[in-house]
Scaffold this motif. Structure first.
Motif: not given
Length: 311
Positions: A239, A241, A248, A255, A275, A279
């Motif tokens: 993913r 972030w 990650w 993270v 950030f 998440v």
């Protein structure tokens, strides 16, 4: 808050580590009183506020006395403030044991009982209790200001991230056990805590949450932002972030956004928000969290001067 390096200073464990190893057990002295407060989901009400001078406990009420403990990092002292009076204890050139004895004596003069526990917790390799840590600790005023500045900058970003969340979200503050800055969002879905954890951590896992925070690091880990989702969902690998350089760490279940990467961002304050948003997006996509818990993110002054009926 811009991205200038003079505003977001260089930060390393080598620079602040010796001071943190002294401060962490010290803040636990005042923090222990919060264990007598009513339990709030995830221990959210026990955190230390980041103040203009340092870190301060919540207001405690024990018997007939109301009090708080203010660790004034920029002044190099510990201030006990009570309705019965106040006392100031210098932090320079003492041991944890020295400061605990001095705190206990000063608190007694103000009618404040000693903390019910003197055990040092969550610090690997520490002495068992406050009175056992007799190592002399020189005070580094420059490192103290750097620790405060890092907490202050990170807190501003985390408070901005938390602002639009309409669910349960305790105030942003320093968890005095691990000495990390925490911003947590909860939803009332009960979970099964991991039984291999201490009781206080199991209590923290009674419901689902998303946590974003800042840590000063340790000998193996760089300072920086961290985040995780409890329970951890599948699909965290691969993913984005929200910030270039955020990654990650599957081994740690976190993270991570290193401070050195954050301070090089065009706007570190906005980077913390991005950030945290990334998440939370992962919690929505992977764990079924709702976007209905998010309100608009608006500048406060704009909202206070714009009539509600304007578009």
């Amino acid at each position: 808050m811009g991205g200038r390096s003079d505003v977001w200073p260089e930060l390393s464990w080598e620079r602040v580590g010796p001071l943190v190893e002294y401060l962490n057990p010290l803040v636990q002295i005042g923090g222990k009183y919060s264990l007598d407060m009513p339990f709030e989901t995830g221990w959210g009400n026990v955190v230390l506020d980041v103040t203009p001078r340092g870190l301060r406990t919540p207001t405690y009420r024990q018997g007939d006395v109301a009090f708080a403990v203010h660790y004034r990092l920029l002044d190099g002292d510990m201030l006990i403030e009570a309705d019965s009076g106040s006392a100031t204890l210098p932090l320079a050139d003492h041991s944890v044991a020295d400061r605990f004895v001095a705190f206990r004596e000063a608190a007694a003069e103000l009618g404040i009982p000693a903390p019910r526990s003197t055990r040092i917790c969550e610090i690997p390799g520490s002495a068992p209790k406050f009175e056992d840590d007799r190592e002399h600790r020189p005070w580094d005023a420059g490192a103290a200001r750097l620790v405060w500045r890092a907490f202050d900058l990170a807190a501003a970003g985390l408070e901005a991230w938390q602002a639009p969340f309409q669910g349960h979200r305790p105030r942003v503050g320093v968890m005095w056990g691990g000495f990390d800055l925490s911003a947590t969002r909860y939803r009332p879905h009960r979970t099964t805590p991991r039984r291999d954890l201490p009781a206080f951590q199991q209590n923290g896992e009674l419901t689902e949450y998303v946590s974003v925070g800042f840590s000063l690091g340790d000998a193996e880990t760089d300072p920086g932002m961290y985040a995780y989702i409890w329970p951890q969902p599948d699909g965290m690998d691969g993913r984005s972030w929200g910030v270039d350089g955020a990654t990650w760490n599957s081994a740690a279940g976190l993270v991570q956004l290193p401070w050195r990467v954050l301070r090089e961002a065009p706007d570190p304050h906005r980077a913390i928000v991005a950030f945290g948003d990334a998440v939370y997006d992962a919690a929505v996509d992977l764990a079924g969290w709702s976007t209905d818990l998010l309100g608009p993110r608006c500048d406060g002054w704009h909202m206070s001067t714009t009539p509600a009926h304007h578009p």
